[in-house]
Design a protein around this motif. Structure first.
Motif, PDB file in Angstrom:
ATOM      1  N   ASP A  65       4.341  -6.341 -10.265  1.00 48.79           N
ATOM      2  CA  ASP A  65       3.461  -7.079  -9.350  1.00 48.79           C
ATOM      3  C   ASP A  65       3.891  -6.977  -7.888  1.00 48.79           C
ATOM      4  O   ASP A  65       3.825  -7.950  -7.126  1.00 48.79           O
ATOM      5  CB  ASP A  65       3.375  -8.562  -9.743  1.00 48.79           C
ATOM      6  N   GLY A  66       4.353  -5.795  -7.490  1.00 48.41           N
ATOM      7  CA  GLY A  66       4.722  -5.586  -6.092  1.00 48.41           C
ATOM      8  C   GLY A  66       6.165  -5.867  -5.763  1.00 48.41           C
ATOM      9  O   GLY A  66       6.620  -5.607  -4.652  1.00 48.41           O
ATOM     10  N   THR A  67       6.928  -6.389  -6.724  1.00 43.42           N
ATOM     11  CA  THR A  67       8.322  -6.740  -6.457  1.00 43.42           C
ATOM     12  C   THR A  67       9.137  -5.530  -6.029  1.00 43.42           C
ATOM     13  O   THR A  67       9.881  -5.579  -5.047  1.00 43.42           O
ATOM     14  CB  THR A  67       8.962  -7.366  -7.716  1.00 43.42           C
ATOM     15  N   LEU A  68       9.017  -4.427  -6.766  1.00 42.30           N
ATOM     16  CA  LEU A  68       9.835  -3.254  -6.465  1.00 42.30           C
ATOM     17  C   LEU A  68       9.399  -2.588  -5.165  1.00 42.30           C
ATOM     18  O   LEU A  68      10.238  -2.082  -4.412  1.00 42.30           O
ATOM     19  CB  LEU A  68       9.789  -2.268  -7.628  1.00 42.30           C
ATOM     20  N   VAL A  69       8.121  -2.581  -4.889  1.00 38.83           N
ATOM     21  CA  VAL A  69       7.649  -2.026  -3.616  1.00 38.83           C
ATOM     22  C   VAL A  69       8.240  -2.832  -2.461  1.00 38.83           C
ATOM     23  O   VAL A  69       8.687  -2.278  -1.449  1.00 38.83           O
ATOM     24  CB  VAL A  69       6.108  -2.029  -3.555  1.00 38.83           C
ATOM     25  N   ALA A  70       8.270  -4.148  -2.605  1.00 40.39           N
ATOM     26  CA  ALA A  70       8.826  -5.001  -1.560  1.00 40.39           C
ATOM     27  C   ALA A  70      10.314  -4.742  -1.362  1.00 40.39           C
ATOM     28  O   ALA A  70      10.806  -4.668  -0.232  1.00 40.39           O
ATOM     29  CB  ALA A  70       8.589  -6.463  -1.898  1.00 40.39           C
ATOM     30  N   LEU A  71      11.052  -4.590  -2.460  1.00 37.62           N
ATOM     31  CA  LEU A  71      12.491  -4.375  -2.364  1.00 37.62           C
ATOM     32  C   LEU A  71      12.832  -3.007  -1.776  1.00 37.62           C
ATOM     33  O   LEU A  71      13.932  -2.803  -1.265  1.00 37.62           O
ATOM     34  CB  LEU A  71      13.143  -4.527  -3.740  1.00 37.62           C
ATOM     35  N   ALA A  72      11.900  -2.067  -1.861  1.00 40.21           N
ATOM     36  CA  ALA A  72      12.126  -0.745  -1.282  1.00 40.21           C
ATOM     37  C   ALA A  72      11.779  -0.708   0.204  1.00 40.21           C
ATOM     38  O   ALA A  72      12.016   0.297   0.874  1.00 40.21           O
ATOM     39  CB  ALA A  72      11.286   0.299  -2.028  1.00 40.21           C
ATOM     40  N   ASP A  73      11.216  -1.794   0.716  1.00 38.50           N
ATOM     41  CA  ASP A  73      10.794  -1.869   2.117  1.00 38.50           C
ATOM     42  C   ASP A  73      12.018  -1.898   3.035  1.00 38.50           C
ATOM     43  O   ASP A  73      12.901  -2.735   2.894  1.00 38.50           O
ATOM     44  CB  ASP A  73       9.967  -3.152   2.304  1.00 38.50           C
ATOM     45  N   GLU A  74      12.066  -0.990   4.000  1.00 35.86           N
ATOM     46  CA  GLU A  74      13.193  -0.914   4.929  1.00 35.86           C
ATOM     47  C   GLU A  74      13.374  -2.221   5.710  1.00 35.86           C
ATOM     48  O   GLU A  74      14.490  -2.633   6.014  1.00 35.86           O
ATOM     49  CB  GLU A  74      12.976   0.242   5.904  1.00 35.86           C
ATOM     50  N   ARG A  85      17.786 -11.961  12.625  1.00 35.41           N
ATOM     51  CA  ARG A  85      16.564 -11.348  13.152  1.00 35.41           C
ATOM     52  C   ARG A  85      15.390 -11.410  12.174  1.00 35.41           C
ATOM     53  O   ARG A  85      14.388 -10.736  12.363  1.00 35.41           O
ATOM     54  CB  ARG A  85      16.839  -9.889  13.519  1.00 35.41           C
ATOM     55  N   VAL A  86      15.517 -12.194  11.140  1.00 34.09           N
ATOM     56  CA  VAL A  86      14.432 -12.279  10.146  1.00 34.09           C
ATOM     57  C   VAL A  86      13.140 -12.727  10.815  1.00 34.09           C
ATOM     58  O   VAL A  86      13.155 -13.524  11.754  1.00 34.09           O
ATOM     59  CB  VAL A  86      14.816 -13.243   8.998  1.00 34.09           C
ATOM     60  N   ASP A  87      12.028 -12.179  10.323  1.00 36.73           N
ATOM     61  CA  ASP A  87      10.740 -12.578  10.876  1.00 36.73           C
ATOM     62  C   ASP A  87       9.831 -13.090   9.765  1.00 36.73           C
ATOM     63  O   ASP A  87      10.177 -13.062   8.575  1.00 36.73           O
ATOM     64  CB  ASP A  87      10.078 -11.429  11.639  1.00 36.73           C
ATOM     65  N   THR A  88       8.644 -13.543  10.159  1.00 38.09           N
ATOM     66  CA  THR A  88       7.701 -14.110   9.201  1.00 38.09           C
ATOM     67  C   THR A  88       7.296 -13.101   8.138  1.00 38.09           C
ATOM     68  O   THR A  88       7.111 -13.454   6.969  1.00 38.09           O
ATOM     69  CB  THR A  88       6.451 -14.632   9.940  1.00 38.09           C
ATOM     70  N   GLY A  89       7.163 -11.841   8.523  1.00 39.35           N
ATOM     71  CA  GLY A  89       6.773 -10.814   7.561  1.00 39.35           C
ATOM     72  C   GLY A  89       7.759 -10.688   6.423  1.00 39.35           C
ATOM     73  O   GLY A  89       7.363 -10.550   5.257  1.00 39.35           O
ATOM     74  N   VAL A  90       9.047 -10.715   6.740  1.00 36.89           N
ATOM     75  CA  VAL A  90      10.073 -10.619   5.700  1.00 36.89           C
ATOM     76  C   VAL A  90      10.041 -11.852   4.801  1.00 36.89           C
ATOM     77  O   VAL A  90      10.171 -11.755   3.575  1.00 36.89           O
ATOM     78  CB  VAL A  90      11.466 -10.429   6.321  1.00 36.89           C
ATOM     79  N   LEU A  91       9.853 -13.036   5.393  1.00 35.52           N
ATOM     80  CA  LEU A  91       9.775 -14.252   4.586  1.00 35.52           C
ATOM     81  C   LEU A  91       8.570 -14.211   3.651  1.00 35.52           C
ATOM     82  O   LEU A  91       8.646 -14.681   2.508  1.00 35.52           O
ATOM     83  CB  LEU A  91       9.702 -15.485   5.491  1.00 35.52           C
ATOM     84  N   CYS A  92       7.469 -13.627   4.101  1.00 33.46           N
ATOM     85  CA  CYS A  92       6.298 -13.456   3.232  1.00 33.46           C
ATOM     86  C   CYS A  92       6.624 -12.518   2.073  1.00 33.46           C
ATOM     87  O   CYS A  92       6.149 -12.708   0.948  1.00 33.46           O
ATOM     88  CB  CYS A  92       5.117 -12.918   4.028  1.00 33.46           C
ATOM     89  N   THR A  93       7.453 -11.495   2.348  1.00 34.25           N
ATOM     90  CA  THR A  93       7.874 -10.583   1.290  1.00 34.25           C
ATOM     91  C   THR A  93       8.699 -11.322   0.241  1.00 34.25           C
ATOM     92  O   THR A  93       8.504 -11.146  -0.966  1.00 34.25           O
ATOM     93  CB  THR A  93       8.704  -9.426   1.879  1.00 34.25           C
ATOM     94  N   VAL A  94       9.616 -12.179   0.690  1.00 34.41           N
ATOM     95  CA  VAL A  94      10.426 -12.966  -0.256  1.00 34.41           C
ATOM     96  C   VAL A  94       9.529 -13.895  -1.069  1.00 34.41           C
ATOM     97  O   VAL A  94       9.715 -14.049  -2.287  1.00 34.41           O
ATOM     98  CB  VAL A  94      11.510 -13.765   0.478  1.00 34.41           C
ATOM     99  N   ALA A  95       8.553 -14.506  -0.415  1.00 34.70           N
ATOM    100  CA  ALA A  95       7.626 -15.383  -1.128  1.00 34.70           C
ATOM    101  C   ALA A  95       6.855 -14.616  -2.187  1.00 34.70           C
ATOM    102  O   ALA A  95       6.609 -15.120  -3.290  1.00 34.70           O
ATOM    103  CB  ALA A  95       6.660 -16.038  -0.135  1.00 34.70           C
ATOM    104  N   ALA A  96       6.471 -13.372  -1.875  1.00 34.39           N
ATOM    105  CA  ALA A  96       5.769 -12.538  -2.855  1.00 34.39           C
ATOM    106  C   ALA A  96       6.687 -12.181  -4.021  1.00 34.39           C
ATOM    107  O   ALA A  96       6.253 -12.138  -5.181  1.00 34.39           O
ATOM    108  CB  ALA A  96       5.244 -11.271  -2.182  1.00 34.39           C
ATOM    109  N   LEU A  97       7.958 -11.933  -3.727  1.00 36.20           N
ATOM    110  CA  LEU A  97       8.928 -11.658  -4.790  1.00 36.20           C
ATOM    111  C   LEU A  97       9.076 -12.868  -5.710  1.00 36.20           C
ATOM    112  O   LEU A  97       9.147 -12.733  -6.935  1.00 36.20           O
ATOM    113  CB  LEU A  97      10.284 -11.293  -4.188  1.00 36.20           C
ATOM    114  N   LEU A  98       9.127 -14.052  -5.114  1.00 31.88           N
ATOM    115  CA  LEU A  98       9.226 -15.277  -5.904  1.00 31.88           C
ATOM    116  C   LEU A  98       8.001 -15.446  -6.791  1.00 31.88           C
ATOM    117  O   LEU A  98       8.119 -15.793  -7.977  1.00 31.88           O
ATOM    118  CB  LEU A  98       9.382 -16.480  -4.974  1.00 31.88           C
TER     119      LEU A  98
END
Length: 318
Positions: A65-74, A85-98
């Protein structure tokens, strides 16, 4: 780059977890994805980057469900290395992983997903501690939700002390983030844990605290009302029936579009089983069994066999 520093989950670790859950060997997965086993092995061991094509194929084959694609994101890997330097986009990625991990739990078990959750939590804790500006409150709120979920995962494992410790911390983080949904969820899970341990007074106090803030979505408000009814059934039958009636009316008013991802299971079929637990506590055993049977029959298939539904299956087997 497929790895993240510290205790954070990695692309390879997550892929191996999913392979184990589906009893897939490296060679079997290589054949399914049409990639060389040696190359796949180097990727999973963190010696080579996954690349978008491989990440997508593994994600599809392992139903991630997108978890591996997210983890491969640079961006994700860079944020793990420089959390300030974390931004909102990265936090959205973590939320999607959850979100994907919650769905995986429905199909596997708490023990299966707990290592990933610990990894996400370790990373998010660093974000919450080091983030600056407006993004920090969002990071703290996400840390609250991951901490709350970690507490929930310890309940089926009967690790009560760990569950309570995580849930207490989740409530504090939720208050720091000024996030009533996350504070209330942590308190409701803590009340549920106390109920499972037959700590009636503690469950009642936590449930009452959870119901004080009305700024939560309709699904959670409905669950809290059912929870209060089940707790009240032990010593105040009148209050229990009143709360049960209120909760039943609330179910009919829930708009699925208003539910947040963290409450996706608050459906009429789920609440039917919750209703059955209350009726059983009130002595209406036959009616309770009828409702529980109907609930299990109408839940999605992956939910019927989920670990969290074991208490409901056991109810009918008794």
């Amino acid at each position: 780059m497929t790895t993240a520093r510290g205790n954070a989950v990695t692309f390879g670790a997550k892929a191996r977890e999913l392979m184990q859950a589906r009893d897939l060997s490296l060679r079997s997965l290589a054949k399914l994805t049409n990639f060389d086993p040696g190359h796949l092995s180097r990727v999973l061991n963190g010696h080579k980057p996954a690349g978008l094509e491989l990440a997508q194929r593994l994600d599809d084959e392992l139903a991630a469900d997108g978890t591996l694609v997210a983890l491969a994101d640079e961006r994700f890997a860079r944020a793990a290395d420089t959390p300030r330097r974390v931004d909102t986009g990265v936090l959205c990625t973590v939320a999607a992983l959850l979100a994907a991990t919650r769905r995986l739990e429905d199909q596997t078990s708490a023990a299966t997903v707990l290592p990933s959750v610990r990894g996400y939590l370790a990373m998010t804790d660093r974000f919450a501690h080091e983030a600056r500006g407006g993004v920090r409150a969002e990071a703290v709120g996400l840390a609250s939700e991951l901490t709350q979920y970690a507490g929930w995962l310890h309940v089926p494992l009967r690790r009560w002390t760990q569950a309570e410790r995580f849930l207490d911390r989740a409530a504090v983080l939720g208050m720091e983030a000024d996030d009533p949904q996350r504070v209330t969820t942590a308190l409701s899970f803590a009340a549920y844990t106390a109920m499972r341990r037959e700590q009636h007074k503690k469950a009642a106090a936590l449930s009452e605290a959870a119901r004080r803030d009305t700024r939560v979505n309709p699904g959670l408000r409905t669950y809290l009302t059912y929870q209060a009814a089940e707790i009240s059934a032990a010593d105040d039958r009148g209050a229990a029936y009143r709360l049960l009636s209120e909760a039943e009316a609330m179910v009919d008013r829930i708009d699925p579009a208003e539910l947040v991802e963290s409450t996706y299971w608050y459906t009429p079929a789920f609440f039917l089983g919750t209703h059955a637990f209350v009726l059983d506590k009130l002595g209406e055993h036959e009616r309770a069994r009828e409702l529980m049977a109907e609930s299990l029959a109408t839940l999605p298939e992956e939910w019927r066999s989920a670990e969290w539904a074991e208490r409901r299956r056991a109810f009918l087997a008794a």
